[in-house]
Design an enzyme around this catalytic site. Sequence first.
Site, PDB file in Angstrom:
ATOM      1  NE  ARG A 125      -1.295   0.845   4.552  1.00 29.91           N
ATOM      2  CZ  ARG A 125      -2.307   1.686   4.488  1.00 29.91           C
ATOM      3  NH1 ARG A 125      -3.278   1.495   3.659  1.00 29.91           N
ATOM      4  NH2 ARG A 125      -2.352   2.720   5.271  1.00 29.91           N
ATOM      5  NE  ARG A 174       4.822   9.359  -5.255  1.00 26.74           N
ATOM      6  CZ  ARG A 174       4.573   9.638  -3.979  1.00 26.74           C
ATOM      7  NH1 ARG A 174       5.516  10.090  -3.203  1.00 26.74           N
ATOM      8  NH2 ARG A 174       3.371   9.473  -3.467  1.00 26.74           N
ATOM      9  NE  ARG A 229      -0.024  -5.179  16.601  1.00 30.45           N
ATOM     10  CZ  ARG A 229       0.827  -5.543  17.562  1.00 30.45           C
ATOM     11  NH1 ARG A 229       0.682  -6.709  18.195  1.00 30.45           N
ATOM     12  NH2 ARG A 229       1.813  -4.741  17.916  1.00 30.45           N
ATOM     13  NE  ARG A 258       0.973   6.088  12.730  1.00 29.36           N
ATOM     14  CZ  ARG A 258       0.274   5.599  11.722  1.00 29.36           C
ATOM     15  NH1 ARG A 258       0.760   5.632  10.494  1.00 29.36           N
ATOM     16  NH2 ARG A 258      -0.920   5.070  11.898  1.00 29.36           N
ATOM     17  CD  GLU A 278      -0.523   5.327  15.635  1.00 28.99           C
ATOM     18  OE1 GLU A 278      -0.711   6.460  15.145  1.00 28.99           O
ATOM     19  OE2 GLU A 278      -0.635   4.288  14.978  1.00 28.99           O
ATOM     20  CE1 TYR A 289      -4.305  -0.395   7.343  1.00 26.26           C
ATOM     21  CE2 TYR A 289      -2.678  -2.092   6.950  1.00 26.26           C
ATOM     22  CZ  TYR A 289      -2.989  -0.822   7.352  1.00 26.26           C
ATOM     23  OH  TYR A 289      -1.990   0.021   7.757  1.00 26.26           O
ATOM     24  CG  ASP A 312      -6.074   3.375   3.435  1.00 26.49           C
ATOM     25  OD1 ASP A 312      -5.726   2.880   4.525  1.00 26.49           O
ATOM     26  OD2 ASP A 312      -5.303   3.558   2.477  1.00 26.49           O
TER      27      ASP A 312
HETATM   28  O1  LIG Z   1       7.895   4.028   8.181  1.00 26.09           O
HETATM   29  C1  LIG Z   1       7.184   3.037   7.910  1.00 26.09           C
HETATM   30  C2  LIG Z   1       5.854   3.149   7.445  1.00 26.09           C
HETATM   31  C3  LIG Z   1       5.147   2.002   7.191  1.00 26.09           C
HETATM   32  N1  LIG Z   1       5.719   0.770   7.343  1.00 26.09           N
HETATM   33  C4  LIG Z   1       4.980  -0.466   7.047  1.00 26.09           C
HETATM   34  O2  LIG Z   1       3.884  -0.199   6.190  1.00 26.09           O
HETATM   35  C5  LIG Z   1       2.658  -0.488   6.844  1.00 26.09           C
HETATM   36  C6  LIG Z   1       1.605   0.523   6.445  1.00 26.09           C
HETATM   37  O3  LIG Z   1       1.949   1.814   6.992  1.00 26.09           O
HETATM   38  P1  LIG Z   1       0.967   3.080   7.003  1.00 26.09           P
HETATM   39  O4  LIG Z   1       1.607   4.155   7.805  1.00 26.09           O
HETATM   40  O5  LIG Z   1       0.578   3.418   5.612  1.00 26.09           O
HETATM   41  O6  LIG Z   1      -0.293   2.446   7.706  1.00 26.09           O
HETATM   42  P2  LIG Z   1      -1.369   3.001   8.739  1.00 26.09           P
HETATM   43  O7  LIG Z   1      -2.674   2.392   8.429  1.00 26.09           O
HETATM   44  O8  LIG Z   1      -0.846   2.789  10.092  1.00 26.09           O
HETATM   45  O9  LIG Z   1      -1.432   4.486   8.280  1.00 26.09           O
HETATM   46  C7  LIG Z   1      -2.319   5.492   8.558  1.00 26.09           C
HETATM   47  O10 LIG Z   1      -1.505   6.652   8.563  1.00 26.09           O
HETATM   48  C8  LIG Z   1      -0.874   6.942   7.315  1.00 26.09           C
HETATM   49  C9  LIG Z   1      -0.014   8.169   7.481  1.00 26.09           C
HETATM   50  O11 LIG Z   1       0.978   7.966   8.390  1.00 26.09           O
HETATM   51  C10 LIG Z   1      -1.906   7.210   6.278  1.00 26.09           C
HETATM   52  O12 LIG Z   1      -2.647   8.362   6.612  1.00 26.09           O
HETATM   53  C11 LIG Z   1      -2.805   5.986   6.192  1.00 26.09           C
HETATM   54  O13 LIG Z   1      -3.866   6.247   5.297  1.00 26.09           O
HETATM   55  C12 LIG Z   1      -3.416   5.663   7.550  1.00 26.09           C
HETATM   56  O14 LIG Z   1      -4.171   4.476   7.474  1.00 26.09           O
HETATM   57  C13 LIG Z   1       3.014  -0.474   8.322  1.00 26.09           C
HETATM   58  O15 LIG Z   1       2.118  -1.230   9.102  1.00 26.09           O
HETATM   59  C14 LIG Z   1       4.392  -1.064   8.328  1.00 26.09           C
HETATM   60  O16 LIG Z   1       4.374  -2.475   8.234  1.00 26.09           O
HETATM   61  C15 LIG Z   1       7.024   0.653   7.791  1.00 26.09           C
HETATM   62  O17 LIG Z   1       7.515  -0.438   7.943  1.00 26.09           O
HETATM   63  N2  LIG Z   1       7.726   1.792   8.045  1.00 26.09           N
END
Ligand SMILES: O=c1ccn([C@@H]2O[C@H](COP(=O)(O)OP(=O)(O)O[C@H]3O[C@H](CO)[C@H](O)[C@H](O)[C@H]3O)[C@@H](O)[C@H]2O)c(=O)[nH]1
Length: 247
Positions: free
Chosen positions: A35, A39, A118, A149, A172, A220, A222
């Site tokens: 997800r 880029r 979780r 974060r 968090e 999962y 969004d």
């Molecule tokens: O620095 C990072 C970021 C992400 N991940 C991996 O990618 C997965 C997805 O990460 P996201 O931050 O995209 O997932 P979240 O659902 O926790 O994010 C939420 O916060 C994001 C911004 O931080 C976006 O707004 C997103 O739409 C919202 O669901 C994580 O669980 C993790 O496994 C990492 O390993 N390192």
Amino acid sequence: MNLIGRPLYEAFIREYTAKQWQTDPKELPASIISRLPVRYTYDNRYFNDTYEGLPVDGYTAWLERMADHPNITVQLDTDFFDASQPINKQAVVGQVPVVYTGPVDRYFDYAEGELSWRTLDFEQEVLPVGDFQGTSVMNYPDAGVPYTRIHEFRHFHPERDYPNDKTVIMREFSRFAERSDEPYYPVNTAADRERLLTYRGLTEGEPEVFFGGRLGTYQYLDMHMAIGAALSTVDNKLDALFAGVDA
Ligand SMILES: O=c1ccn([C@@H]2O[C@H](COP(=O)(O)OP(=O)(O)O[C@H]3O[C@H](CO)[C@H](O)[C@H](O)[C@H]3O)[C@@H](O)[C@H]2O)c(=O)[nH]1
């Protein structure tokens, strides 16, 4: 690893993912990582969507305004599984259409076992500075930091006026959800997916109950996906049930 190579995986993904999921990455669905867009440009936005944003006055105001309708009664602090109050599962299912957005395993009283979820803990702090981190979300991928974060709310709404000498931040923390916790993320291991299939089978036997949202579908989603799915449930299923019913 195929997406970004080992050094970047080790710097940004490995330990963050360990904190966020406490699950061997091999057990997690690839969609969790895919997800994140990769880029090769200087575009530092998170996603590739044309528009990114939040409701002008926030999600609370947005929901309150939607619910502010003479045909809608909001009843909070009411447990759907507590048969001692009138609007409970046994009393309403089969009598009226029900949209259920709680955890699907809870709906069936965990008859097929628990799905893994979780939950998150948040720690809020007011700091005596005008700007703590210069951005809305900063990720901390290192294992030595217990949180995943930090959010700094003022940056979500740059159009608003905020004090110059104070800012609100929120750390968090992620952990496995117990039954009494609020689930946030489906873990979705192979064992969970197998269990989910049996729950999906059970949902088909529920008369006019529509399972929605991250918890009801164990997906999962969004926010934009959850909203899109809710709108199509209305168009494809609910509208027909209410056709001919006076508004
Ligand atoms: O620095 C990072 C970021 C992400 N991940 C991996 O990618 C997965 C997805 O990460 P996201 O931050 O995209 O997932 P979240 O659902 O926790 O994010 C939420 O916060 C994001 C911004 O931080 C976006 O707004 C997103 O739409 C919202 O669901 C994580 O669980 C993790 O496994 C990492 O390993 N390192």
